[in-house]
Design a protein around this motif. Sequence first.
Motif, PDB file in Angstrom:
ATOM      1  N   MET A   1      27.070  49.668  43.334  1.00 55.64           N
ATOM      2  CA  MET A   1      27.988  49.938  44.276  1.00 55.64           C
ATOM      3  C   MET A   1      28.619  48.664  45.020  1.00 55.64           C
ATOM      4  N   GLN A   4      32.111  48.632  45.207  1.00 48.42           N
ATOM      5  CA  GLN A   4      32.810  49.497  46.299  1.00 48.42           C
ATOM      6  C   GLN A   4      32.665  48.785  47.661  1.00 48.42           C
ATOM      7  N   ASP A   5      31.592  48.186  47.808  1.00 46.82           N
ATOM      8  CA  ASP A   5      31.350  47.371  49.129  1.00 46.82           C
ATOM      9  C   ASP A   5      32.558  46.387  49.392  1.00 46.82           C
ATOM     10  N   TYR A   7      35.335  45.990  47.746  1.00 53.01           N
ATOM     11  CA  TYR A   7      36.774  46.839  48.149  1.00 53.01           C
ATOM     12  C   TYR A   7      36.795  47.835  48.907  1.00 53.01           C
ATOM     13  N   LYS A   8      35.991  48.046  49.840  1.00 54.25           N
ATOM     14  CA  LYS A   8      35.804  49.257  50.736  1.00 54.25           C
ATOM     15  C   LYS A   8      37.098  49.293  51.538  1.00 54.25           C
ATOM     16  N   VAL A  11      39.624  50.825  49.384  1.00 51.60           N
ATOM     17  CA  VAL A  11      39.253  52.372  48.855  1.00 51.60           C
ATOM     18  C   VAL A  11      39.686  53.098  50.204  1.00 51.60           C
ATOM     19  N   VAL A  24      38.080  56.900  42.160  1.00 55.98           N
ATOM     20  CA  VAL A  24      37.428  55.547  42.306  1.00 55.98           C
ATOM     21  C   VAL A  24      36.103  55.513  41.467  1.00 55.98           C
ATOM     22  N   ARG A  25      35.978  54.767  40.587  1.00 59.27           N
ATOM     23  CA  ARG A  25      34.941  54.740  39.697  1.00 59.27           C
ATOM     24  C   ARG A  25      34.554  53.245  39.212  1.00 59.27           C
ATOM     25  N   GLU A  26      33.287  53.043  39.008  1.00 58.05           N
ATOM     26  CA  GLU A  26      32.796  51.619  38.739  1.00 58.05           C
ATOM     27  C   GLU A  26      31.897  51.591  37.393  1.00 58.05           C
ATOM     28  N   LEU A  31      35.733  47.911  38.915  1.00 56.50           N
ATOM     29  CA  LEU A  31      35.989  48.952  39.637  1.00 56.50           C
ATOM     30  C   LEU A  31      37.190  49.466  39.485  1.00 56.50           C
ATOM     31  N   ILE A  33      40.616  51.988  40.223  1.00 52.85           N
ATOM     32  CA  ILE A  33      40.967  52.799  41.316  1.00 52.85           C
ATOM     33  C   ILE A  33      42.274  53.210  40.745  1.00 52.85           C
TER      34      ILE A  33
END
Lengths: 141, 170
Positions: A1, A4-5, A7-8, A11, A24-26, A31, A33
């Motif tokens: 994750m 995701q942090d 590019y928070k 997102v 949105v999937r890693e 990541l 998008i």
Amino acid sequence: MALQDKYKALVDAANTSGVNNLQVREQGGVLYIDGNAKGNVKQQLWDIYGKLDPDYASGDLMLNINSVAGVIDGSKLKVTTKESNLNIRSGAGTDFPIISKAARGEIVTLVKKENDQWWVVKTDKGKEGFAFTQYLTPVES
Amino acid sequence: MKRKTIGLVVVVGLVFALSSCGSKTKDADIKVAAENVLAADPACSGLHVTINDGVATITGEVKDEATKTMAQKAIADVKGVKSVENNATVAPPPPPPVVPSATETEAAALTKAVNDAIKDYPGVVATVNNQVLTLTGEVKKADLQKLMMSLNSLKAMGLKSIDSKGLVKK
């Protein structure tokens, strides 16, 4: 994750700016998008991306925002090349011969979307052929 | 006299210890045997077993339902196990790949699309390998965003990631 942090902000912006079919999937250290949005939203998201990852050099994000998904056949498109004319070719690829050209700023009509990279367009003079979508911007009506 | 007293205390103590810990000792033995059974099968490496009064409880995670059933049967066969409580969970299947792998034709189409996309950026050199794009050479800083925008959209054609660390931004 962790990504995701990182590019928070991006997102969050994608969520609040009304990106359609947002995913949105890693996976595998990247990541992803994906989604559909208007051109100005795509531009805003890319500007945020550029702030979070200067020069887009980390290689850990694929930002695939399609700003032309909603463009339908018959739509008017503006030729937005950098400075030169837009090549119109006989097929979907730069290996096909150039059969016509459209000037920068000229308005052409979308005949058919061949794929995400190449669209069949028709000029006002009636010339029809394949053009690279990167240089076509939908005219907002 | 003193010696006798000590002897009595030891005997009483032993009897007491044996009577109170008898089932626990047995459970511990069963546990060892049950753990050996699990250890013999790599598919059961995510499982744990506890024994309480001969009742075995399996916990942990296995890859599928068949392994879960098989582990239960194996533990039930361990000497001293009266019954088995199978609390093992089955792992969810891995998510499908975000970018599916490409056929040779698709890989060729991707390479072509990459070359089309960089055509107007003369200093940029691109190589595609296993759906990963590596950019080298140089690009004007002002052109970088537009270049990356069009390359990122090639995810739709199977592009997994872009390595642009070697690309000089002027």
